[in-house]
Structure formats: C-alpha cells, structure tokens
Design a protein around this motif. Structure first.
Motif, PDB file in Angstrom:
ATOM      1  N   CYS A  57       0.750  -1.235  -0.055  1.00  0.00           N
ATOM      2  CA  CYS A  57       0.005   0.037   0.286  1.00  0.00           C
ATOM      3  C   CYS A  57       0.854   1.282  -0.019  1.00  0.00           C
ATOM      4  O   CYS A  57       0.557   2.319  -0.744  1.00  0.00           O
ATOM      5  N   LYS A  58       2.018   1.148   0.724  1.00  0.00           N
ATOM      6  CA  LYS A  58       2.816   2.407   0.647  1.00  0.00           C
ATOM      7  C   LYS A  58       3.571   2.729  -0.551  1.00  0.00           C
ATOM      8  O   LYS A  58       3.794   3.886  -0.846  1.00  0.00           O
ATOM      9  N   ALA A  59       3.689   1.689  -1.421  1.00  0.00           N
ATOM     10  CA  ALA A  59       4.481   1.752  -2.409  1.00  0.00           C
ATOM     11  C   ALA A  59       3.126   2.058  -3.654  1.00  0.00           C
ATOM     12  O   ALA A  59       3.517   2.625  -4.635  1.00  0.00           O
ATOM     13  N   HIS A  60       2.034   1.837  -3.754  1.00  0.00           N
ATOM     14  CA  HIS A  60       1.155   1.657  -4.702  1.00  0.00           C
ATOM     15  C   HIS A  60      -0.187   2.445  -4.513  1.00  0.00           C
ATOM     16  O   HIS A  60      -1.084   2.630  -5.370  1.00  0.00           O
ATOM     17  N   VAL A  61      -0.529   2.534  -3.207  1.00  0.00           N
ATOM     18  CA  VAL A  61      -2.089   3.038  -2.934  1.00  0.00           C
ATOM     19  C   VAL A  61      -1.767   4.478  -2.516  1.00  0.00           C
ATOM     20  O   VAL A  61      -0.985   4.773  -1.762  1.00  0.00           O
ATOM     21  N   ARG A  62      -2.309   5.396  -3.250  1.00  0.00           N
ATOM     22  CA  ARG A  62      -2.360   6.858  -3.050  1.00  0.00           C
ATOM     23  C   ARG A  62      -3.368   7.502  -2.394  1.00  0.00           C
ATOM     24  O   ARG A  62      -3.129   8.502  -1.787  1.00  0.00           O
ATOM     25  N   ASP A  63      -4.506   6.751  -2.548  1.00  0.00           N
ATOM     26  CA  ASP A  63      -5.740   7.216  -1.496  1.00  0.00           C
ATOM     27  C   ASP A  63      -6.153   6.280  -0.645  1.00  0.00           C
ATOM     28  O   ASP A  63      -6.242   5.028  -1.099  1.00  0.00           O
ATOM     29  N   ARG A  64      -6.073   6.372   0.544  1.00  0.00           N
ATOM     30  CA  ARG A  64      -6.071   5.485   1.555  1.00  0.00           C
ATOM     31  C   ARG A  64      -7.792   4.964   1.687  1.00  0.00           C
ATOM     32  O   ARG A  64      -7.872   3.688   1.992  1.00  0.00           O
TER      33      ARG A  64
END
Length: 99
Positions: A57-64
């Motif tokens: 998630c840290k690397a690929h997800v921009r919107d939580r």
C-alpha cells in the motif's frame, strides 16, 4: 478469545496499513482474526500478510480509501496473496510499516 489471540491481534493491527480518515473498525477485524485462528490459521502468518500488504500500500496506493478494511482483508483471506511473496517480515518491518 484467549489472551494470546489478543496479543497477536494487536501486532496484526499495528502492522496493518492505516486508512484514516476512512473507517476501519477494529472490532469486526478482531472477530475475523479470532475466527481464522480458531480454524487453524497461524497468527504469525496473518501478521506477516498484514505487514506485506502495508508495504504494498505504501508503494502503490495513493488514496487510503482504497486500502481494504482489516475485516475484509481477513474475511477474504487476502493475507494469503501476500504470503506468497519471497522475503519474510521482521518486527522492524512491522514497526516501520506505519502508513
């Protein structure tokens, strides 16, 4: 639910990526975690899956809002998708996985 399950769940919860300000209710996640452990899942694998998901998630997800709720992650056994990756997760990975 035993004390050991509660202790393991707290490690899982620390490792799991944060969704704030979006909802991620803890109680349903705890129930799902407990249910999986009672069915034979190893708590360490659930924790490892959460930590690897946090890294993803840290690397690929921009919107939580697009991070799965922890209960969904557990109920759908998504942790298995992240256990197939190679490197094991250490305690320092869990601590540094703050999202």
């Amino acid at each position: 639910m035993g004390d050991k399950v509660g202790e393991h769940f707290e490690l899982f919860w620390q490792a799991y990526p944060k969704r704030a300000p979006h909802a991620n209710p803890k109680k349903p996640a705890l129930r799902a975690f407990d249910r999986l452990v009672r069915r034979g899942a190893k708590p360490d694998q659930l924790i490892e899956g959460a930590a690897k998901y946090a890294t993803y998630c840290k690397a690929h997800v921009r919107d939580r809002q697009f991070i799965a709720m922890a209960a969904t992650f557990l109920n759908q056994e998504r942790f298995n998708d992240f256990l197939e990756e190679s490197a094991p997760v250490t305690l320092s990975d869990i601590i540094s996985a703050e999202f």
